[in-house]
Design a protein around this motif. Structure first.
Motif, PDB file in Angstrom:
ATOM      1  N   UNK A   1       3.933  25.699   4.502  1.00 36.81           N
ATOM      2  CA  UNK A   1       3.726  24.933   5.734  1.00 36.81           C
ATOM      3  C   UNK A   1       3.487  23.467   5.382  1.00 36.81           C
ATOM      4  N   UNK A   2       4.445  22.625   5.746  1.00 39.49           N
ATOM      5  CA  UNK A   2       4.334  21.202   5.406  1.00 39.49           C
ATOM      6  C   UNK A   2       3.632  20.411   6.494  1.00 39.49           C
ATOM      7  N   UNK A   3       3.666  20.907   7.729  1.00 42.77           N
ATOM      8  CA  UNK A   3       3.031  20.197   8.839  1.00 42.77           C
ATOM      9  C   UNK A   3       2.755  21.180   9.958  1.00 42.77           C
TER      10      UNK A   3
ATOM     11  N   UNK B   1      -2.426  33.754   5.347  1.00 40.30           N
ATOM     12  CA  UNK B   1      -3.504  32.765   5.246  1.00 40.30           C
ATOM     13  C   UNK B   1      -4.850  33.422   5.525  1.00 40.30           C
ATOM     14  N   UNK B   2      -4.949  34.168   6.620  1.00 41.29           N
ATOM     15  CA  UNK B   2      -6.216  34.798   6.992  1.00 41.29           C
ATOM     16  C   UNK B   2      -6.632  35.851   5.961  1.00 41.29           C
ATOM     17  N   UNK B   3      -5.678  36.573   5.427  1.00 40.39           N
ATOM     18  CA  UNK B   3      -5.940  37.570   4.383  1.00 40.39           C
ATOM     19  C   UNK B   3      -6.566  36.903   3.161  1.00 40.39           C
ATOM     20  N   UNK B   4      -6.029  35.742   2.793  1.00 37.11           N
ATOM     21  CA  UNK B   4      -6.562  35.008   1.639  1.00 37.11           C
ATOM     22  C   UNK B   4      -7.956  34.474   1.928  1.00 37.11           C
TER      23      UNK B   4
ATOM     24  N   UNK C   1      -9.663  25.988  19.029  1.00 45.41           N
ATOM     25  CA  UNK C   1     -10.062  25.506  17.717  1.00 45.41           C
ATOM     26  C   UNK C   1      -8.849  24.918  17.010  1.00 45.41           C
ATOM     27  N   UNK C   2      -9.083  23.893  16.204  1.00 49.62           N
ATOM     28  CA  UNK C   2      -8.007  23.276  15.431  1.00 49.62           C
ATOM     29  C   UNK C   2      -8.567  22.727  14.134  1.00 49.62           C
ATOM     30  N   UNK C   3      -7.748  22.757  13.095  1.00 52.04           N
ATOM     31  CA  UNK C   3      -8.111  22.251  11.775  1.00 52.04           C
ATOM     32  C   UNK C   3      -7.827  20.753  11.742  1.00 52.04           C
ATOM     33  N   UNK C   4      -8.795  19.951  11.327  1.00 50.77           N
ATOM     34  CA  UNK C   4      -8.611  18.501  11.343  1.00 50.77           C
ATOM     35  C   UNK C   4      -7.822  17.993  10.146  1.00 50.77           C
ATOM     36  N   UNK C   5      -8.005  18.608   8.972  1.00 49.52           N
ATOM     37  CA  UNK C   5      -7.342  18.124   7.749  1.00 49.52           C
ATOM     38  C   UNK C   5      -6.639  19.295   7.055  1.00 49.52           C
ATOM     39  N   UNK C   6      -5.318  19.349   7.179  1.00 48.73           N
ATOM     40  CA  UNK C   6      -4.565  20.449   6.578  1.00 48.73           C
ATOM     41  C   UNK C   6      -4.628  20.431   5.061  1.00 48.73           C
ATOM     42  N   UNK C   7      -4.854  19.269   4.467  1.00 53.53           N
ATOM     43  CA  UNK C   7      -4.910  19.181   3.007  1.00 53.53           C
ATOM     44  C   UNK C   7      -6.110  19.945   2.443  1.00 53.53           C
ATOM     45  N   UNK C   8      -7.125  20.134   3.276  1.00 54.36           N
ATOM     46  CA  UNK C   8      -8.304  20.882   2.851  1.00 54.36           C
ATOM     47  C   UNK C   8      -8.259  22.326   3.333  1.00 54.36           C
ATOM     48  N   UNK C   9      -7.211  22.647   4.078  1.00 51.58           N
ATOM     49  CA  UNK C   9      -7.080  23.993   4.636  1.00 51.58           C
ATOM     50  C   UNK C   9      -6.417  24.923   3.622  1.00 51.58           C
ATOM     51  N   UNK C  10      -6.761  26.185   3.714  1.00 55.04           N
ATOM     52  CA  UNK C  10      -6.295  27.181   2.744  1.00 55.04           C
ATOM     53  C   UNK C  10      -4.820  27.506   2.935  1.00 55.04           C
ATOM     54  N   UNK C  11      -4.109  27.604   1.827  1.00 54.66           N
ATOM     55  CA  UNK C  11      -2.781  28.200   1.793  1.00 54.66           C
ATOM     56  C   UNK C  11      -2.819  29.327   0.756  1.00 54.66           C
TER      57      UNK C  11
END
Length: 833
Positions: free
Chosen positions: A243-245, A55-58, A214-224
């Motif tokens: 990652x589904x959840x 994920x971080x690489x992308x 730190x935490x991501x609020x919306x995984x749907x907008x987070x990078x995969x």
């Protein structure tokens, strides 16, 4: 052959270090404003299995101004060669030494990888201690679950990213880019990082400032990673990971991940299906893993699984649910998972009695486990793995006996004929959990408990495994350690400790000696703590409040359960703050039409492939070559036919396995696929674009489906063995004399050793021709084989030509031609390069 190539020929698994993988990204560093080395302090096969690093690489490489590259801990055999030759640790993509990056970011997944961090720093030419680093030396950052207690690594790390890294890693990168632009020195750069939320800079913050994760609020907008890097070798988790959840609401009191990654957030099924399609298409994998702390708790798991299976059944892509609670494994889930291939089932009851399950707040029952085991066995599985912990708070003999009883009950659900594996790990009171104040049992107690199970679990179909108690002790020491344990890590590193989390590499006596030298008493770290004590990690806010952890610690002593807040009341744990809240997936809006599970009517076709295996690809094993070829063919759009049975495999066959280290210009394979609509030759360029560097398809032609095995056509190979270019005439004359002497013999017997057994073999009749070409200089060698076997070119070099073992390993050997005993589809018209 350069020195790096020479080293690769001398180590156990060269594919760990080759680079050039499919989907890897190498940018022009001169055109980028920032270089970032993502460092994983474990072996390549472990690091490449980690989704977070992908994920971080992308994320970083999606930024035009940033060049992100990967680096992994070298195995001891590689470290030995690097130190012997003075070669620094470099990145996989460009081969850049670690000390020439702007930022080096370590992923701290496991405390027993800490010595590897120091190994990588030293091999990379970076001072171990932060205070010894001046301007121009990379900024060393670290994140991951172990960073929630940063104290043991404070002497070596400049800045810690606490919590989830998707957003903060870009903020760190931008701060350093801006600081470079303004000509900041090291102090200025660290001051800029200290202003970022969730970043702990020990030299600036000290212990006074509370660092909020730190935490991501919306995984749907987070990078995969839609195009994850595809490893060259078999990794720990060799599959697409989706990652589904993230986060968990179950509240198991021993589980650090369940506390620090709260609140629970789910991705929507539509997003997941789109991502899965792109990831599978870009990697050629045949397995998709649905990842979360508890996959069965994902609110849309059944419709998602059904939809994915309907879509990918024809391609025989298997689905895996790597983390399941026993009560969430329904018949519908089992039916979906088994449609393609029976991936393994691992269940974690953790405790053997209901009293102990209540203590840890596990929230399931013995009947839940037995019912699930019954379903799994009835569905055709022949084995189940059960995970338990020993040394839990308030543990009694009856709790240990309960584990034994439960294991036998599960075995009886399979009529005593199925395989049940009982795996025991030692409880470690991790920071930021309700059990963080509890005592960890010592090594003698661990051994005593393990001995109990060795005596009581005695059945041919019950397999017992246990975690090394010495590793558990060290993990407990470091996970609750302070800065004194940093000195311990450095001491054992200086004495040669590496890969302490690998049982075959652990040197426990070095840790014992170092603790004695530093007067560190391990019991001071394993002991029970009082609620009023200051803990080393109190300056880190993981999201869950101390009051909640104390309340849970008090409840367990009364045997009280805390219900899952997903289904009940909020318990005010503190994880939901501001915009950060629990998010459940939306129902899938797409209508799924179930497909019939039968083969498509497409006609089968068999094709013969001729390919080259050159340059660094010569270091790929036969399995690695086969896997790379299968994935590239999958990615090209061709569809394999599969074998029958519980574990279907794509129909691909290779006549012979070329030894690792030998180049080849004339390799072969047969594949059986659904007949493509286009001419098969049109796929050559596409397949080659998905193969790692050095592997190249030269020719594809159709052969009859009923044609005989290709191995029946081949009787031998021709090789070129290149000698050092600066060879003196006297050396070449000596080589020529040895060749002539060998050819004049009727017999030449060598002794082969295999697994401690020695056997003599006459190799003379396997060599049909051998000559010296002074113009190369090289040896031309023709080898044949029959029912008695054959001889390897390296054996000719060692036994006939007098090369030592290392010289034979690093010699450049090229298979230039395959010799056919009868007409082959390529025999008449192949073009040799």
């Amino acid at each position: 052959m350069n020195e790096n190539d020479t080293i690769l020929s001398l180590v156990q698994k060269p594919s760990r270090y080759m680079g050039g993988e499919v989907n890897s990204i190498e940018k022009d560093r001169e055109k980028c404003r920032l270089s970032f080395a993502l460092a994983f302090p474990d072996a390549y096969e472990v690091g490449m299995s980690h989704l977070g690093l992908q994920i971080l690489y992308t994320i970083l490489n999606n930024q035009r101004a940033i060049a992100a590259e990967r680096v992994y801990a070298p195995w001891p055999d590689m470290e030995f060669q690097m130190r012997k030759r003075g070669i620094p640790l470099t990145s996989m993509e460009s081969g850049t030494p670690l000390n020439r990056f702007d930022i080096v970011g370590f992923s701290l997944q496991y405390e027993l990888s800490y010595t590897n961090v120091l190994t990588m720093l030293e091999l990379g030419g970076i001072p171990l201690h932060g205070q010894a680093r001046g301007d121009g030396v990379p900024i060393i950052v670290a994140g991951g679950p172990s960073a929630f207690n940063p104290d043991p690594m404070v002497p070596f790390i400049d800045a810690f990213a606490i919590g989830e890294g998707e957003e903060v890693i870009l903020e760190i990168s931008r701060a350093v880019m801006e600081g470079k632009k303004k000509n900041y020195g090291r102090v200025g750069l660290l001051s800029s990082l200290a202003d970022i939320e969730g970043v702990y800079v020990p030299s600036i913050h000290g212990k006074e400032k509370i660092i909020v994760k730190r935490a991501v609020t919306d995984l749907n907008k987070s990078c995969l990673p839609l195009k994850p890097v595809v490893p060259l070798m078999k990794t720990i988790h060799d599959r697409v990971t989706l990652e589904i959840a993230r986060g968990c609401t179950r509240g198991c009191r021993f589980c650090q991940a369940g506390m620090v990654w709260r609140p629970a957030r789910e991705r929507n099924p539509e997003t997941l299906k789109e991502v899965a399609e792109e990831m599978l298409a870009s990697t050629g994998y045949d397995e998709l893993s649905l990842l979360s702390l508890s996959s069965g708790d994902y609110s849309q798991i059944e419709p998602l699984l059904a939809s994915l299976m309907d879509k990918y059944y024809e391609q025989r892509i298997a689905l895996a649910l790597p983390s399941l609670r026993v009560e969430t494994l329904t018949e519908k889930l089992i039916d979906q998972v088994k449609r393609v291939r029976k991936t393994s089932f691992t269940l974690a009851p953790e405790a053997g009695t209901q009293r102990m399950r209540n203590v840890i707040n596990k929230g399931n029952t013995e009947e839940d486990l037995l019912k699930t085991a019954r379903r799994v066995f009835d569905a055709g599985w022949r084995s189940i793995k059960l995970y338990f912990m020993i040394g839990l708070p308030t543990e009694r003999l009856e709790d240990l006996e309960g584990i034994v009883d439960l294991a036998y009950k599960v075995l009886r659900e399979g009529n005593n004929r199925r395989q049940v594996t009982v795996s025991l790990s030692t409880f470690i009171p991790k920071p930021h959990t309700p059990f963080q104040w509890q005592r960890q049992i010592g090594i003698d107690e661990i051994i005593e408990r393990q001995a109990f199970f060795k005596k009581t679990i005695r059945h041919k179909n019950l397999k017992l495994k246990w975690h090394d108690g010495r590793m558990s002790l060290l993990e407990g020491l470091l996970s609750r350690g302070d800065e004194r344990t940093g000195a311990l890590v450095e001491r054992v590193f200086s004495r040669g400790s590496r890969f302490d989390g690998w049982s075959d590499q652990l040197t426990f006596h070095r840790w014992e000696e170092a603790m004695k030298d530093l007067t560190i008493n391990v019991d001071d770290y394993l002991r029970q703590r009082e609620f009023i004590e200051t803990l080393p990690w109190d300056n880190i806010d993981c999201g869950v409040t101390r009051d909640f952890l104390v309340a849970e610690a008090e409840k367990f002593s009364r045997g009280e359960l805390t219900e899952d807040c997903r289904f009940g009341n909020c318990h005010n744990c503190g994880a939901c703050r501001g915009n950060l809240k629990m998010v459940l997936a939306e129902k899938d809006k797409a209508v799924t039409v179930k497909r019939e599970e039968e083969e498509a009517p497409n006609e089968a076709a068999k094709f013969r492939i001729r390919f080259a295996k050159e340059k660094t690809a010569r270091l790929l094993s036969h399995l690695e070559t086969s896997t790379a070829m299968i994935r590239a063919i999958n990615m090209s759009g061709l569809t394999f036919y599969f074998s029958e049975g519980f574990h279907p495999h794509p129909k691909i066959s290779f006549p012979f396995a070329t030894s690792v280290g030998i180049e080849s210009r004339d390799e072969y394979a047969d594949i059986q696929v659904r007949r493509p609509e286009e001419d098969i030759e049109n796929y050559t360029v596409t397949i080659n674009s998905f193969l790692p560097s050095g592997l190249e398809i030269l020719q594809i032609e159709e052969v009859p489906c009923e044609s005989e095995s290709l191995s029946l056509f081949i009787s031998g190979h021709e090789y070129e063995i290149y000698l050092p270019g600066e060879c003196a005439d006297i050396f070449l004359s000596s080589m020529n004399e040895k060749i002539e002497s060998f050819l004049n013999l009727d017999s030449f017997v060598i002794t082969r050793e295999r697994k401690g057994k020695y056997r003599e073999r006459d190799i003379r009749h396997f060599v049909s021709a051998m000559s010296l070409d002074r113009g190369g200089p090289k040896i031309d060698l023709s080898i044949q084989f029959n029912s008695e076997g054959s001889v390897k070119p390296t054996e000719i070099l060692k036994e006939v030509m007098g090369f030592d073992v290392e010289a034979a390993k690093v010699a450049r050997i090229v298979k230039r031609k395959t010799i056919f005993s009868k007409e082959s589809v390529f025999n008449a018209k192949r073009n040799h390069r």
